[in-house]
Motif scaffolding. Sequence first.
Motif, mmCIF file in Angstrom:
data_model
loop_
_atom_site.group_PDB
_atom_site.id
_atom_site.type_symbol
_atom_site.label_atom_id
_atom_site.label_comp_id
_atom_site.label_asym_id
_atom_site.label_seq_id
_atom_site.Cartn_x
_atom_site.Cartn_y
_atom_site.Cartn_z
ATOM 1 N N PRO A 14 0.833 -1.210 0.000
ATOM 2 C CA PRO A 14 0.000 0.000 0.000
ATOM 3 C C PRO A 14 0.866 1.258 0.000
ATOM 4 O O PRO A 14 1.890 1.320 0.667
ATOM 5 C CB PRO A 14 -0.790 -0.127 1.305
ATOM 6 N N GLY A 15 0.435 2.222 -0.809
ATOM 7 C CA GLY A 15 1.164 3.477 -0.914
ATOM 8 C C GLY A 15 2.179 3.519 -2.039
ATOM 9 O O GLY A 15 2.655 4.599 -2.395
ATOM 10 N N GLU A 16 2.526 2.358 -2.560
ATOM 11 C CA GLU A 16 3.503 2.327 -3.653
ATOM 12 C C GLU A 16 2.834 2.654 -4.996
ATOM 13 O O GLU A 16 1.624 2.887 -5.070
ATOM 14 C CB GLU A 16 4.182 0.963 -3.698
ATOM 15 N N SER A 17 3.651 2.673 -6.042
ATOM 16 C CA SER A 17 3.181 3.016 -7.382
ATOM 17 C C SER A 17 3.498 1.902 -8.363
ATOM 18 O O SER A 17 4.407 1.092 -8.143
ATOM 19 C CB SER A 17 3.841 4.308 -7.873
ATOM 20 N N LEU A 18 2.739 1.869 -9.430
ATOM 21 C CA LEU A 18 2.962 0.958 -10.547
ATOM 22 C C LEU A 18 2.658 1.693 -11.834
ATOM 23 O O LEU A 18 1.837 2.616 -11.848
ATOM 24 C CB LEU A 18 2.031 -0.260 -10.462
ATOM 25 N N LYS A 19 3.297 1.244 -12.914
ATOM 26 C CA LYS A 19 2.944 1.760 -14.229
ATOM 27 C C LYS A 19 2.663 0.584 -15.144
ATOM 28 O O LYS A 19 3.544 -0.239 -15.403
ATOM 29 C CB LYS A 19 4.060 2.627 -14.817
ATOM 30 N N LEU A 20 1.435 0.504 -15.603
ATOM 31 C CA LEU A 20 1.029 -0.543 -16.518
ATOM 32 C C LEU A 20 1.179 -0.056 -17.957
ATOM 33 O O LEU A 20 1.021 1.133 -18.240
ATOM 34 C CB LEU A 20 -0.426 -0.944 -16.268
ATOM 35 N N SER A 21 1.470 -1.003 -18.843
ATOM 36 C CA SER A 21 1.570 -0.701 -20.260
ATOM 37 C C SER A 21 0.682 -1.659 -21.035
ATOM 38 O O SER A 21 0.456 -2.797 -20.613
ATOM 39 C CB SER A 21 3.013 -0.846 -20.748
ATOM 40 N N CYS A 22 0.216 -1.188 -22.173
ATOM 41 C CA CYS A 22 -0.573 -2.030 -23.081
ATOM 42 C C CYS A 22 -0.220 -1.639 -24.504
ATOM 43 O O CYS A 22 -0.391 -0.484 -24.887
ATOM 44 C CB CYS A 22 -2.052 -1.853 -22.829
ATOM 45 N N THR A 23 0.248 -2.611 -25.271
ATOM 46 C CA THR A 23 0.644 -2.355 -26.644
ATOM 47 C C THR A 23 -0.216 -3.159 -27.598
ATOM 48 O O THR A 23 -0.400 -4.366 -27.410
ATOM 49 C CB THR A 23 2.121 -2.711 -26.858
ATOM 50 N N ALA A 24 -0.721 -2.470 -28.598
ATOM 51 C CA ALA A 24 -1.497 -3.121 -29.652
ATOM 52 C C ALA A 24 -0.574 -3.409 -30.824
ATOM 53 O O ALA A 24 0.258 -2.584 -31.198
ATOM 54 C CB ALA A 24 -2.647 -2.226 -30.085
ATOM 55 N N SER A 25 -0.742 -4.591 -31.412
ATOM 56 C CA SER A 25 0.100 -4.966 -32.545
ATOM 57 C C SER A 25 -0.699 -5.818 -33.514
ATOM 58 O O SER A 25 -1.772 -6.320 -33.195
ATOM 59 C CB SER A 25 1.335 -5.737 -32.059
ATOM 60 N N GLY A 26 -0.133 -5.964 -34.708
ATOM 61 C CA GLY A 26 -0.782 -6.809 -35.707
ATOM 62 C C GLY A 26 -1.315 -6.005 -36.871
ATOM 63 O O GLY A 26 -0.703 -5.029 -37.303
ATOM 64 N N ASP A 27 -2.472 -6.412 -37.362
ATOM 65 C CA ASP A 27 -3.085 -5.844 -38.552
ATOM 66 C C ASP A 27 -3.787 -4.532 -38.219
ATOM 67 O O ASP A 27 -5.008 -4.438 -38.188
ATOM 68 C CB ASP A 27 -4.080 -6.864 -39.112
ATOM 69 N N ILE A 28 -3.010 -3.485 -37.942
ATOM 70 C CA ILE A 28 -3.551 -2.223 -37.456
ATOM 71 C C ILE A 28 -3.347 -1.108 -38.460
ATOM 72 O O ILE A 28 -2.223 -0.881 -38.912
ATOM 73 C CB ILE A 28 -2.897 -1.840 -36.120
ATOM 74 N N PHE A 29 -4.437 -0.402 -38.756
ATOM 75 C CA PHE A 29 -4.349 0.827 -39.532
ATOM 76 C C PHE A 29 -4.347 2.027 -38.593
ATOM 77 O O PHE A 29 -3.498 2.901 -38.694
ATOM 78 C CB PHE A 29 -5.501 0.921 -40.532
ATOM 79 N N THR A 30 -5.336 2.051 -37.696
ATOM 80 C CA THR A 30 -5.434 3.139 -36.721
ATOM 81 C C THR A 30 -5.988 2.611 -35.402
ATOM 82 O O THR A 30 -6.892 1.780 -35.397
ATOM 83 C CB THR A 30 -6.377 4.256 -37.218
ATOM 84 N N VAL A 31 -5.439 3.126 -34.327
ATOM 85 C CA VAL A 31 -5.979 2.829 -33.000
ATOM 86 C C VAL A 31 -6.719 4.055 -32.512
ATOM 87 O O VAL A 31 -6.130 5.130 -32.399
ATOM 88 C CB VAL A 31 -4.870 2.440 -32.010
#
Length: 120
Positions: A14-31
Amino acid sequence: QVQLVESGGGLVQPGESLKLSCTASGDIFTVYGMAWYRQAPGKQREMVASITRSRSTNYADSVKGRFTISRDNAKNTIYLQIDSLKPEDTAVYYCTGRILTNTYKSGDYWGQGTQVTVSS
């Protein structure tokens, strides 16, 4: 195919920090818009933060002031900075995105989730 992959979860105090990441990949034109949801044991999945392509943001009242969502359009990646973690933040965190593929099909895609556990 489109894939969303989250990372950055873990066991923190409790009290600590985290940084989550999420990356999209593959057949992508626009996110387009992307968001973070979470699901705690025995509870429904809830939206915690969302961000448009132009970086307009929205937060659940329960996380305002502690969670910060951001994105890097060049990397098709969103982030969730979580500060002052509380035990009630314990959940599986999922990212989702509205994606237009190279064949101009639009759909909502989800990652597999990353576990965040807040415990002393």
